[in-house]
Enzyme design. Structure first.
Site, PDB file in Angstrom:
ATOM      1  N   TYR A   1     -11.518 -10.236  -1.850  1.00  0.00           N
ATOM      2  CA  TYR A   1     -12.272  -9.003  -1.624  1.00  0.00           C
ATOM      3  C   TYR A   1     -13.728  -9.341  -1.319  1.00  0.00           C
ATOM      4  CZ  TYR A   1      -8.475  -6.594  -4.216  1.00  0.00           C
ATOM      5  OH  TYR A   1      -7.277  -6.112  -4.658  1.00  0.00           O
TER       6      TYR A   1
ATOM      7  N   ARG B   1     -14.083   1.913   4.685  1.00  0.00           N
ATOM      8  CA  ARG B   1     -12.876   1.130   4.924  1.00  0.00           C
ATOM      9  C   ARG B   1     -11.606   1.972   4.872  1.00  0.00           C
ATOM     10  NH1 ARG B   1      -9.341  -0.236   0.488  1.00  0.00           N
ATOM     11  NH2 ARG B   1     -11.118  -1.042  -0.639  1.00  0.00           N
TER      12      ARG B   1
ATOM     13  N   HIS C   1     -15.362   2.305 -14.952  1.00  0.00           N
ATOM     14  CA  HIS C   1     -15.151   1.577 -13.708  1.00  0.00           C
ATOM     15  C   HIS C   1     -16.370   0.735 -13.331  1.00  0.00           C
ATOM     16  CE1 HIS C   1     -14.380   1.392  -9.204  1.00  0.00           C
ATOM     17  NE2 HIS C   1     -13.224   1.014  -9.689  1.00  0.00           N
TER      18      HIS C   1
ATOM     19  N   ASN D   1       0.823  -1.207   0.000  1.00  0.00           N
ATOM     20  CA  ASN D   1       0.000   0.000   0.000  1.00  0.00           C
ATOM     21  C   ASN D   1       0.859   1.261   0.000  1.00  0.00           C
ATOM     22  OD1 ASN D   1      -2.280  -1.601   0.123  1.00  0.00           O
ATOM     23  ND2 ASN D   1      -2.677  -1.227   2.288  1.00  0.00           N
TER      24      ASN D   1
ATOM     25  N   HIS E   1     -14.652  -4.234   0.010  1.00  0.00           N
ATOM     26  CA  HIS E   1     -14.673  -3.631  -1.320  1.00  0.00           C
ATOM     27  C   HIS E   1     -16.071  -3.254  -1.802  1.00  0.00           C
ATOM     28  CE1 HIS E   1     -13.720  -3.631  -5.794  1.00  0.00           C
ATOM     29  NE2 HIS E   1     -12.762  -2.879  -5.297  1.00  0.00           N
TER      30      HIS E   1
ATOM     31  N   ARG F   1     -10.333  -4.801 -14.238  1.00  0.00           N
ATOM     32  CA  ARG F   1      -9.168  -5.590 -13.830  1.00  0.00           C
ATOM     33  C   ARG F   1      -9.540  -7.065 -13.914  1.00  0.00           C
ATOM     34  NH1 ARG F   1      -5.643  -1.924 -11.411  1.00  0.00           N
ATOM     35  NH2 ARG F   1      -6.620  -0.196 -10.282  1.00  0.00           N
TER      36      ARG F   1
ATOM     37  N   ARG G   1      -5.104   1.784 -13.293  1.00  0.00           N
ATOM     38  CA  ARG G   1      -3.741   2.033 -12.836  1.00  0.00           C
ATOM     39  C   ARG G   1      -3.016   0.754 -12.435  1.00  0.00           C
ATOM     40  NH1 ARG G   1      -1.816   6.935 -11.305  1.00  0.00           N
ATOM     41  NH2 ARG G   1      -3.877   7.716 -10.763  1.00  0.00           N
TER      42      ARG G   1
END
Length: 729
Positions: A475, A572, A442, A55, A598, A382, A412
């Site tokens: 997730y 979160r 997204h 992270n 998530h 993704r 990204r």
């Protein structure tokens, strides 16, 4: 600091907002807390050490890089909390230094000694017997040396471009034919194992680090030279680039070009070991010409993200959380065909990782081979390295289906992966849309068009998470499969907007989509709670998301709080809403646990006519105005009941819940950190039991035991002032 005031109540903005970057560091501090938690198995604690480092790497590459760019460009405007970029850089530096010190303290004083008690040891070559050290030299000669490429630095060889994130070894030496020192670098290759098992020891028990083996054998790389100094270090580069996307083909080429340029971007951090000093260190500082605030001296080893490798090699399953095999939603166990299951139920909840991701894969696999399926349309943000989702889409296109895939090239750190998948899909005959100019796609949507009984019927899968079978096991996400005609109609229209020049409808039947109307719809729902709220019957909002940072949404939430609306925020990560003292109708919590939270789930009381929504979007400016996102309603009563229980469990979690205070700091449960034991109210364990109960009893009777759980009131301790000053650490 800015003293800008809110026009409505004259409250200074500094009392309404928390800086985004500092809030993110507080989140990563909560991740690090899990490494200290004695109730977590030892190797799980080591995982959190690695996650914290991963992270932090991304934080430097993106957020610190962005702040430094603002400072260099003299764009010194304050954020909503009143902090200017230079102030945020300085505050972030102080927080990061303390956090990294805590991280290494945990590693060296708790986790590594704990592993030694279980027979797992991290050694240095100098600590081994002469026989073992000689065998490691043999390993170096045969397995490592052929991969290494020393990079000299002299008049003929300029200072090289060192790869971001790699461990480098700096070396100074005197060749036999020269009087002056010369310099070189040796990169520790990521293609080789970092943790090398010591020969002659029990497998999975004693390891040495690859860089230590290389440094123990530098003479083989620089024969004829007298080595003066050497030490490892690590460079992190600025990866915060933007792409001007004028068209699909231009976008593809532009991103490929940017990816090639990444290794040339400026350093944003250099990490060295705390004992690194002397002429070689001074030479390196001069060559990098990087401000002191971007140099970090750490206790070592470097690159703790790679300790994930040790977790796998230690061969101690008893030091890991027991596996929780995901169950398939009960509806799919009754039907061989996913289409039949959806038709029978209307809408089915799919909630990884408690539910298996397999129904989504099966839907695509069956659609690819079903002669009645005419078209498949899907967004991909993704996906995994060997994706069954992409393979099914390829097969569908090869079988003559009309396959349209909107691939987001600007995801990204997944740009290269997505380019590769896009080209494979095109080669199979799929129509690939490279995102939308000026926006990131997204949203997570899958639409299947099927001919049934002479008519056209559509099926849709919508989710808060990605179409990634790997992260679906890590997730927590929420999604639905549905044949609802209005929902399918809306999603079909959305794909027309994404793949062509179609304008969005003036009004969707059920969904809301950014950047068109999702912000407006979310604000309308909050404003309705304000309008309906009375002292006897207050409005009620429960919003669960990853991050909350949008200024307009936060101001509106403060307005709702002032109107007496009961607000629970389960955030979160980043939370820029700063609760005010005495504002007891607002409760903000964060949960960090075994799985990454998530999902985005929103509940509105609506004067008793309750509404539930799932979304791909957080309440952030980028999600609401700069991305294509979806908000969709949940109307099935059974699913709504499950979602409310999920929210209740999390709001009453006594294990992992952290509560945000008016001071900007987070409190934490005493049960976990002061007794070292699990409490009786951990939301993950309840959710796992919910999934199992659903599997056992399709009628829902088995779920009754969860409808009214006991709700102990969590007890919290303020963070210790010495260890966690500046709040949240």
């Amino acid at each position: 600091m800015s003293t800008k005031k809110n026009k409505q109540n004259e409250t200074p903005d500094s009392e309404l907002f928390i800086s985004r970057e500092l809030s993110w560091l507080d989140f990563n501090s909560r991740v690090l807390d899990e490494a200290f938690c004695p109730a977590n198995p030892l190797l799980e604690r080591l995982k959190f050490i690695a996650i914290f480092s991963s992270n932090l790497d991304e934080f430097f590459m993106v957020r610190i890089a962005g702040l430094r760019q603002l400072v260099k460009m003299e764009q010194n405007l304050p954020d909503p909390a009143g902090n200017r970029p230079a102030d945020q850089l300085a505050a972030a530096r102080r927080k990061i230094e303390r956090l990294v010190k805590r991280q290494y303290s945990c590693l060296h004083e708790e986790i590594l000694p704990g592993l030694e008690r279980h027979g797992v040891r991290l050694s240095r070559p100098a600590d081994l017997s002469s026989t073992q050290r000689a065998e490691l030299t043999g390993y170096f000669t045969t397995q490592v040396l052929p991969v290494l490429t020393p990079l000299a630095v002299d008049q003929a060889h300029p200072f090289p471009i060192l790869n971001s994130g790699a461990i480098e070894i700096a070396v100074s030496m005197k060749p036999a034919d020269r009087k002056k020192l010369v310099y070189a670098f040796v990169e520790v290759p990521d293609v080789l194992p970092r943790f090398i098992e010591v020969p002659g020891m029990q497998p999975g028990r004693t390891f040495v680090l690859l860089e230590d083996v290389i440094m123990d054998n530098l003479g083989a790389l620089f024969s004829g030279c007298e080595i003066e100094e050497f030490f490892p270090f690590r460079v992190t580069r600025d990866m915060d680039f933007s792409v001007e996307d004028e068209g699909a083909e231009d976008l593809l080429q532009s991103i490929e070009k940017k990816l090639l340029q990444r290794r040339h971007r400026e350093p944003i951090r250099v990490e060295v070991l705390t004992n690194t000093r002397g002429p070689l260190a001074r030479w390196l500082e001069q060559e990098f010409r990087l401000d002191e605030q971007f140099w970090y001296a750490v206790r070592g080893p470097l690159h703790l993200k790679q300790f994930f490798e040790l977790v796998g090699k230690a061969r101690l399953p008893e030091l890991l959380e027991p596996a929780w095999p995901a169950v398939e939603p009960a509806a799919f166990s009754e039907h061989c065909s996913v289409f039949d299951a959806i038709s029978a139920k209307g809408t089915i909840l799919v909630a990884p990782p408690f539910h298996s991701f397999s129904p989504v894969v099966r839907l695509l696999q069956q659609a690819a081979d079903d002669p009645d399926v005419l078209a498949i349309k899907q967004t991909l943000y993704r996906v995994s390295g060997n994706s069954p989702v992409v393979r099914s889409l390829q097969r569908a296109a090869e079988n003559g289906k009309q396959v349209t895939v909107v691939v987001e090239l600007k995801a990204r750190f997944d740009e290269g992966n997505n380019i590769a998948w896009a080209r494979l899909l095109e080669e199979s005959g799929a129509h690939v849309v490279y995102g939308v100019a000026g926006l990131k796609v997204h949203s997570k949507a899958l639409l299947v068009v099927r001919r049934e009984d002479g008519a056209i019927r559509r099926y849709v899968h919508l989710s808060t998470g990605n179409y990634n079978d790997k992260t679906a096991a890590l997730y927590t996400d929420l999604g639905i499969m549905s044949s609802d005609p209005d929902l399918c109609f809306d999603v079909a229209n959305l794909f027309n907007v994404l793949s062509g020049y179609s304008s969005p409808p003036a009004e969707w039947r059920k969904i809301a989509a950014s950047p068109f109307d999702l912000r407006r719809q979310a604000m309308r729902l909050i404003e309705r709670e304000i309008a309906n709220s009375t002292p006897d019957r207050p409005g009620r909002i429960i919003a669960k998301m990853n991050s909350l940072s949008d200024e307009k949404m936060i101001r509106l939430l403060h307005k709702a709080a002032d109107a007496g609306v009961e607000i629970d925020l389960i955030v979160r990560g980043i939370c820029c809403y700063k609760p005010r003292a005495g504002q007891e109708n607002v409760r903000i919590i964060s949960i960090v646990d075994r799985y990454l939270e998530h999902s985005r789930l929103f509940y509105f009381f609506n004067n008793g006519d309750e509404e539930y929504y799932l979304s791909s979007a957080d309440w952030m400016y980028r999600n609401l105005d700069k991305r294509v996102e979806l908000l969709f309603p949940i109307e099935d009563e059974k699913i709504r009941g499950i979602l409310m229980r999920l929210l209740e469990f999390q709001l009453n979690d006594t294990d992992k819940l952290r509560r945000l205070q008016a001071s900007g700091s987070y409190t934490r449960s005493m049960a976990e950190h002061y007794t070292g034991a699990r409490s009786q109210y951990n939301s993950y364990r309840y959710l796992k039991e919910l999934a199992g109960a659903e599997m056992r009893d399709v009628t829902g009777e088995a779920l009754k035991v969860f409808t009214s759980p006991e709700r102990p009131v969590p007890t919290f301790a303020e963070d210790d002032d010495d260890e966690f000053e500046d709040g949240g650490e």
